[in-house]
Scaffold this motif. Sequence first.
Motif, PDB file in Angstrom:
ATOM      1  N   HIS A 154       0.531  -1.229  -0.336  1.00 28.13           N
ATOM      2  CA  HIS A 154       0.014   0.224  -0.155  1.00 28.13           C
ATOM      3  C   HIS A 154       1.312   1.008  -0.470  1.00 28.13           C
ATOM      4  N   ALA A 155       2.114   1.424   0.452  1.00 25.54           N
ATOM      5  CA  ALA A 155       3.405   2.570   1.287  1.00 25.54           C
ATOM      6  C   ALA A 155       3.920   2.908  -0.049  1.00 25.54           C
ATOM      7  N   ASP A 175       3.003   5.943  -3.398  1.00 22.26           N
ATOM      8  CA  ASP A 175       4.024   7.277  -3.263  1.00 22.26           C
ATOM      9  C   ASP A 175       4.671   6.739  -4.192  1.00 22.26           C
ATOM     10  N   PRO A 176       4.783   5.655  -5.069  1.00 24.24           N
ATOM     11  CA  PRO A 176       5.867   4.973  -5.892  1.00 24.24           C
ATOM     12  C   PRO A 176       6.799   5.647  -6.140  1.00 24.24           C
ATOM     13  N   ASP A 177       7.833   7.430  -6.058  1.00 25.81           N
ATOM     14  CA  ASP A 177       8.208   8.356  -6.103  1.00 25.81           C
ATOM     15  C   ASP A 177       8.982   8.073  -4.494  1.00 25.81           C
ATOM     16  N   PRO A 236      11.452   7.905  -1.264  1.00 27.01           N
ATOM     17  CA  PRO A 236      12.465   8.153  -1.881  1.00 27.01           C
ATOM     18  C   PRO A 236      13.249   6.464  -1.651  1.00 27.01           C
ATOM     19  N   ASP A 237      12.182   6.335  -0.243  1.00 24.66           N
ATOM     20  CA  ASP A 237      12.383   5.143   0.363  1.00 24.66           C
ATOM     21  C   ASP A 237      10.823   3.212  -0.423  1.00 24.66           C
ATOM     22  N   ARG A 238      10.811   3.905  -1.392  1.00 23.27           N
ATOM     23  CA  ARG A 238      10.601   2.776  -2.089  1.00 23.27           C
ATOM     24  C   ARG A 238      11.265   1.172  -2.554  1.00 23.27           C
ATOM     25  N   ALA A 239      12.802   1.985  -2.532  1.00 26.04           N
ATOM     26  CA  ALA A 239      13.738   0.703  -2.898  1.00 26.04           C
ATOM     27  C   ALA A 239      14.019  -0.037  -1.418  1.00 26.04           C
ATOM     28  N   LEU A 240      13.956   0.210  -0.757  1.00 29.39           N
ATOM     29  CA  LEU A 240      13.831  -0.051   1.092  1.00 29.39           C
ATOM     30  C   LEU A 240      12.742  -1.320   0.596  1.00 29.39           C
ATOM     31  N   LEU A 241      11.377  -0.746   0.830  1.00 31.51           N
ATOM     32  CA  LEU A 241      10.643  -0.897   0.814  1.00 31.51           C
ATOM     33  C   LEU A 241      10.014  -1.688   0.155  1.00 31.51           C
ATOM     34  N   SER A 242      10.521  -2.361  -1.345  1.00 29.32           N
ATOM     35  CA  SER A 242      10.891  -2.912  -1.956  1.00 29.32           C
ATOM     36  C   SER A 242      11.331  -4.148  -1.768  1.00 29.32           C
ATOM     37  N   ARG A 243      13.014  -4.166  -1.659  1.00 33.16           N
ATOM     38  CA  ARG A 243      13.515  -4.942  -0.812  1.00 33.16           C
ATOM     39  C   ARG A 243      12.779  -6.405   0.639  1.00 33.16           C
ATOM     40  N   LEU A 244      12.718  -5.268   1.490  1.00 32.93           N
ATOM     41  CA  LEU A 244      11.492  -6.134   2.732  1.00 32.93           C
ATOM     42  C   LEU A 244      10.539  -6.926   2.158  1.00 32.93           C
ATOM     43  N   LEU A 245      10.288  -6.115   1.771  1.00 30.99           N
ATOM     44  CA  LEU A 245       8.992  -7.329   1.299  1.00 30.99           C
ATOM     45  C   LEU A 245       9.111  -8.374   0.263  1.00 30.99           C
TER      46      LEU A 245
END
Length: 46
Positions: A14-15, A19-21, A23-32
């Motif tokens: 959801h996060a 807001d796909p832009d 700065p933490d998107r890459a981190l969230l994706s890696r954690l997922l």
Amino acid sequence: MTVAMDDWMAAVRHAIDDDPDQPDRALLSRLLDDALSLEDGATAAA
């Protein structure tokens, strides 16, 4: 534990969707991805 992991993964998705832009998107994706890998391993072990 599985329910908590599912809720956490939904919150991360959801996060990212909100807001796909951010700065933490890459981190969230890696954690997922890491969480999904752990869940897959736990399912295979069971």
